[in-house]
Design a protein around this motif. Structure first.
Motif, PDB file in Angstrom:
ATOM      1  N   ALA A  51       0.759  -1.249  -0.048  1.00  0.00           N
ATOM      2  CA  ALA A  51      -0.005   0.182   0.111  1.00  0.00           C
ATOM      3  C   ALA A  51       0.910   1.383  -0.043  1.00  0.00           C
ATOM      4  N   ILE A  52       1.828   1.389   0.805  1.00  0.00           N
ATOM      5  CA  ILE A  52       2.969   2.603   0.745  1.00  0.00           C
ATOM      6  C   ILE A  52       3.490   2.498  -0.614  1.00  0.00           C
ATOM      7  N   ALA A  53       3.889   1.516  -1.241  1.00  0.00           N
ATOM      8  CA  ALA A  53       4.526   1.439  -2.552  1.00  0.00           C
ATOM      9  C   ALA A  53       3.471   2.202  -3.570  1.00  0.00           C
ATOM     10  N   ARG A  54       2.220   1.746  -3.659  1.00  0.00           N
ATOM     11  CA  ARG A  54       1.252   1.934  -4.413  1.00  0.00           C
ATOM     12  C   ARG A  54       0.836   3.626  -4.128  1.00  0.00           C
ATOM     13  N   GLU A  55       0.835   3.910  -3.022  1.00  0.00           N
ATOM     14  CA  GLU A  55       0.559   5.493  -2.417  1.00  0.00           C
ATOM     15  C   GLU A  55       1.476   6.507  -3.127  1.00  0.00           C
ATOM     16  N   HIS A  56       2.649   6.212  -2.766  1.00  0.00           N
ATOM     17  CA  HIS A  56       3.969   6.795  -3.400  1.00  0.00           C
ATOM     18  C   HIS A  56       4.373   6.368  -4.759  1.00  0.00           C
ATOM     19  N   GLY A  57       4.097   5.341  -5.342  1.00  0.00           N
ATOM     20  CA  GLY A  57       4.565   5.191  -6.613  1.00  0.00           C
ATOM     21  C   GLY A  57       3.876   5.642  -7.806  1.00  0.00           C
ATOM     22  N   GLY A  58       2.420   6.099  -7.362  1.00  0.00           N
ATOM     23  CA  GLY A  58       1.637   6.389  -8.585  1.00  0.00           C
ATOM     24  C   GLY A  58       1.397   5.238  -9.571  1.00  0.00           C
ATOM     25  N   ARG A  59       1.715   5.834 -11.034  1.00  0.00           N
ATOM     26  CA  ARG A  59       1.300   4.905 -11.993  1.00  0.00           C
ATOM     27  C   ARG A  59       2.636   4.045 -12.314  1.00  0.00           C
ATOM     28  N   ARG A  60       3.718   3.894 -11.571  1.00  0.00           N
ATOM     29  CA  ARG A  60       5.016   3.261 -11.958  1.00  0.00           C
ATOM     30  C   ARG A  60       4.553   1.917 -11.766  1.00  0.00           C
ATOM     31  N   GLN A  61       5.271   0.965 -12.497  1.00  0.00           N
ATOM     32  CA  GLN A  61       5.143  -0.516 -12.468  1.00  0.00           C
ATOM     33  C   GLN A  61       5.764  -0.943 -11.035  1.00  0.00           C
ATOM     34  N   LEU A  62       5.070  -2.028 -10.605  1.00  0.00           N
ATOM     35  CA  LEU A  62       5.515  -2.501  -9.306  1.00  0.00           C
ATOM     36  C   LEU A  62       6.341  -3.550  -9.644  1.00  0.00           C
ATOM     37  N   LEU A  63       7.620  -3.418  -8.977  1.00  0.00           N
ATOM     38  CA  LEU A  63       8.639  -4.678  -9.032  1.00  0.00           C
ATOM     39  C   LEU A  63       8.784  -5.037  -7.342  1.00  0.00           C
ATOM     40  N   ALA A  64       9.586  -6.123  -6.947  1.00  0.00           N
ATOM     41  CA  ALA A  64      10.073  -6.555  -5.876  1.00  0.00           C
ATOM     42  C   ALA A  64      11.108  -7.166  -5.724  1.00  0.00           C
ATOM     43  N   HIS A  77       3.676 -14.085  -1.024  1.00  0.00           N
ATOM     44  CA  HIS A  77       2.279 -14.629  -1.382  1.00  0.00           C
ATOM     45  C   HIS A  77       1.272 -13.598  -1.317  1.00  0.00           C
ATOM     46  N   ALA A  78       1.816 -12.324  -0.894  1.00  0.00           N
ATOM     47  CA  ALA A  78       0.679 -11.279  -0.921  1.00  0.00           C
ATOM     48  C   ALA A  78       1.145 -10.514  -2.467  1.00  0.00           C
ATOM     49  N   LEU A  79       2.073 -10.733  -3.064  1.00  0.00           N
ATOM     50  CA  LEU A  79       2.371 -10.243  -4.266  1.00  0.00           C
ATOM     51  C   LEU A  79       2.477 -11.156  -5.609  1.00  0.00           C
ATOM     52  N   ALA A  80       2.636 -12.479  -5.423  1.00  0.00           N
ATOM     53  CA  ALA A  80       2.637 -13.348  -6.250  1.00  0.00           C
ATOM     54  C   ALA A  80       2.106 -14.769  -5.879  1.00  0.00           C
ATOM     55  N   GLY A  81       1.537 -15.301  -6.871  1.00  0.00           N
ATOM     56  CA  GLY A  81       1.024 -16.590  -6.913  1.00  0.00           C
ATOM     57  C   GLY A  81      -0.756 -16.594  -6.649  1.00  0.00           C
ATOM     58  N   ALA A  82      -1.321 -17.824  -6.607  1.00  0.00           N
ATOM     59  CA  ALA A  82      -2.795 -17.650  -6.935  1.00  0.00           C
ATOM     60  C   ALA A  82      -3.443 -16.670  -5.983  1.00  0.00           C
ATOM     61  N   GLY A  83      -3.151 -16.567  -4.658  1.00  0.00           N
ATOM     62  CA  GLY A  83      -4.011 -15.789  -3.762  1.00  0.00           C
ATOM     63  C   GLY A  83      -3.643 -14.229  -3.700  1.00  0.00           C
ATOM     64  N   ALA A  84      -2.723 -13.945  -4.704  1.00  0.00           N
ATOM     65  CA  ALA A  84      -2.405 -12.399  -4.665  1.00  0.00           C
ATOM     66  C   ALA A  84      -3.242 -11.664  -5.508  1.00  0.00           C
ATOM     67  N   PRO A  85      -3.723 -10.553  -4.902  1.00  0.00           N
ATOM     68  CA  PRO A  85      -4.770  -9.406  -5.638  1.00  0.00           C
ATOM     69  C   PRO A  85      -3.992  -9.213  -6.822  1.00  0.00           C
ATOM     70  N   GLU A  86      -2.874  -8.862  -7.222  1.00  0.00           N
ATOM     71  CA  GLU A  86      -2.145  -8.651  -8.497  1.00  0.00           C
ATOM     72  C   GLU A  86      -0.741  -9.432  -8.449  1.00  0.00           C
ATOM     73  N   GLN A  87      -0.229  -9.507  -9.447  1.00  0.00           N
ATOM     74  CA  GLN A  87       1.125 -10.307  -9.818  1.00  0.00           C
ATOM     75  C   GLN A  87       2.191  -9.281 -10.119  1.00  0.00           C
ATOM     76  N   VAL A  88       3.031  -9.288  -8.842  1.00  0.00           N
ATOM     77  CA  VAL A  88       4.138  -8.331  -8.939  1.00  0.00           C
ATOM     78  C   VAL A  88       5.366  -9.186  -9.180  1.00  0.00           C
ATOM     79  N   PRO A  89       6.151  -8.797 -10.282  1.00  0.00           N
ATOM     80  CA  PRO A  89       7.351  -9.751 -10.471  1.00  0.00           C
ATOM     81  C   PRO A  89       8.376  -9.761  -9.154  1.00  0.00           C
ATOM     82  N   ILE A  90       8.758 -10.824  -8.752  1.00  0.00           N
ATOM     83  CA  ILE A  90       9.582 -10.668  -7.573  1.00  0.00           C
ATOM     84  C   ILE A  90      11.092 -11.377  -7.971  1.00  0.00           C
ATOM     85  N   ILE A  91      12.092 -10.331  -7.893  1.00  0.00           N
ATOM     86  CA  ILE A  91      13.596 -10.746  -8.493  1.00  0.00           C
ATOM     87  C   ILE A  91      14.271 -11.191  -7.195  1.00  0.00           C
ATOM     88  N   ALA A  92      15.132 -12.142  -7.311  1.00  0.00           N
ATOM     89  CA  ALA A  92      16.047 -12.865  -6.196  1.00  0.00           C
ATOM     90  C   ALA A  92      17.070 -13.725  -6.949  1.00  0.00           C
TER      91      ALA A  92
END
Length: 300
Positions: free
Chosen positions: A54-67, A81-96
């Motif tokens: 939520a903090i990232a969305r609030e301050h990121g505006g229309r920027r694409q989300l990455l993690a 699991h809050a950012l990726a996978g079947a139960g996530a509200p949206e799919q955010v790429p997670i890099i590691a």
């Protein structure tokens, strides 16, 4: 609340970096580039990850989300699991790192989750161990337009650990590869890796540095202090071994007395050693045991 996620007031670092505190447990980050809002570590469960998102969305505006996951430890990647996978509200790429994905899929991590659920009912009940979705081995660059996030391997604390350097603003996000009063190595064999990672980060000559477990004002001096800690530890352990100390002391041995390096001297003088003792004194004793084993085993 112990796990409340809050945005720390900017203390003079580049305003495109948001420092988010999860209670007193850990600091994580959101980096705002022209193209992306990059979340650096996803915290401990769905609630904390969602608050960070939520903090990232609030301050990121229309920027694409990455993690990014700096590593797979529970306070850094169990919110995936809050950012990726079947139960996530949206799919955010997670890099590691590839090793991070392996750790999150490992039987040992599933056992750790089960143990934490038993020890702290409610806190980890919703956690679904979720591996990152974009993997690399040694280095990777996220070109965000105005800022480039250079991801690079910094093993030692864990085998999968990475850190982030942003050259345009000379800023290092060290993760757990450096902290105050000292970082933790995974094992005796990992001690040289951790020290090499500290050397590599210091060689970048960062103008600013932020850590997951250090005051936000600590700065790049932490790298020098951490290297000095391990140098001092090695000096004392070498002297103890030369005087006949065992490389593998028995359980219950007074390790601090054995090598002549008490915990109070391992903590920088401007820190409250007693307040930190519950966590860092056992860590110091573990480091002594690891260093004795490393040096006594003839490892380079």
């Amino acid at each position: 609340m112990a796990d409340e996620v809050t945005l720390r007031p900017n203390g003079g670092w580049d305003p495109r970096i948001l420092v988010c505190a999860c209670g007193d447990l850990v600091d994580v980050f959101v980096v705002l580039t022209e193209r992306y809002a990059v979340i650096v570590d996803t915290l401990i469960n769905r609630a904390t990850a969602s608050a960070l998102l939520a903090i990232a969305r609030e301050h990121g505006g229309r920027r694409q989300l990455l993690a990014i996951n700096t590593h797979a430890d529970w306070d850094h990647a169990w919110g995936n699991h809050a950012l990726a996978g079947a139960g996530a509200p949206e799919q955010v790429p997670i890099i590691a790192s590839r090793r991070c994905a392996q750790r999150l899929r490992a039987r040992e991590t599933r056992a750790e989750l089960a143990a934490k659920r038993a020890a702290e009912p409610g806190r980890f009940d919703d956690v679904l161990l979720t591996a990152p979705t974009l993997l690399f081995d040694e280095t990777l660059a996220i070109v965000g337009g105005d800022l480039t996030l250079q991801l690079f391997a910094t093993p030692g604390h864990t085998a999968d650990h990475i850190s982030v350097f942003i050259p345009q603003i000379g800023t290092l996000l060290a993760g757990d590869a450096a902290e105050l009063p000292f970082p933790f190595a995974a094992s005796a064999a990992a001690l040289p890796q951790l020290r090499q990672s500290l050397e590599r980060m210091q060689a970048l000559d960062p103008a600013a540095a932020l850590f997951c477990h250090a005051p936000v004002a600590a700065g790049p001096e932490v790298l020098k202090q951490n290297r000095a800690y391990f140098d001092t530890l090695e000096h004392h352990c070498r002297a103890a071994l030369a005087a006949g100390a065992p490389a593998r002391p028995p359980a219950g041995a007074d390790l601090e007395a054995l090598v002549g390096f008490p915990y109070a001297l391992a903590v920088p003088i401007d820190m409250d050693a007693d307040a930190l003792a519950g966590f860092y004194r056992p860590g110091h004793q573990a480091a002594i045991r690891m260093m004795l084993e490393h040096l006594g085993g003839g490892q380079p």
